[in-house]
Scaffold this motif. Structure first.
Motif: not given
Length: 153
Positions: A84-85, A87-95
């Motif tokens: 889960q964490q 996945d959150q890091v992936d979202q942060t990277i995309k943003r």
């Protein structure tokens, strides 16, 4: 087993002694005694502090890290929580990648005004959505909130 006083641990880790005492209070690390007035730690504290640093870098709270550090010195990793964490890091990277790309575009944009540039408009919209999602949510009147004394009759 080598012993290290709190000053040596602080110098090695780059953390102030107050942080080490706080980590001990939270159960993240444990001293093995005292030498005069100074706390003394086993050399294994270095590995634990490295694990704490890794967890903090990955975005875990100290409470979540404490859950993963068993008191017997072993790890109690929750693999689902790690995924889960990640996945959150992936979202942060995309943003952050979108913001980086927008900034680079804005720096080289040939539009007479950045406000006329569609890519710059998208960057502003992304920033506004991000800021809105990071603000704490307040209860809306009539949805589970209780009326204040001033409005109650």
């Amino acid at each position: 087993m080598k012993e290290m006083d709190i000053g040596k641990v602080a110098r090695w880790s780059g953390l102030p002694a107050s942080t080490l005492r706080y980590y001990e209070e939270k159960g993240l690390i444990r001293s093995i005694g005292r030498n005069g007035l100074k706390r003394v730690f086993s050399e294994t504290v270095i590995q634990r502090l490295s694990l704490i640093a890794l967890g903090r870098t990955a975005g875990f709270s100290l409470d979540a890290i404490a859950d993963m550090l068993a008191t017997d010195g072993e790890l109690a990793l929750d693999r689902e929580r790690l995924l889960q964490q990640a996945d959150q890091v992936d979202q942060t990277i995309k943003r952050l990648s979108a913001i980086r790309d927008g900034l680079r575009h804005a720096a080289s944009c040939s539009a007479p005004s950045h406000l006329d540039c569609p890519k710059f408009q998208r960057l502003m919209n992304l920033a506004a959505r991000t800021a809105a999602s990071e603000r704490p949510q307040r209860a809306k009147p009539g949805r589970g909130s209780t009326p204040s004394a001033a409005t109650a009759s």
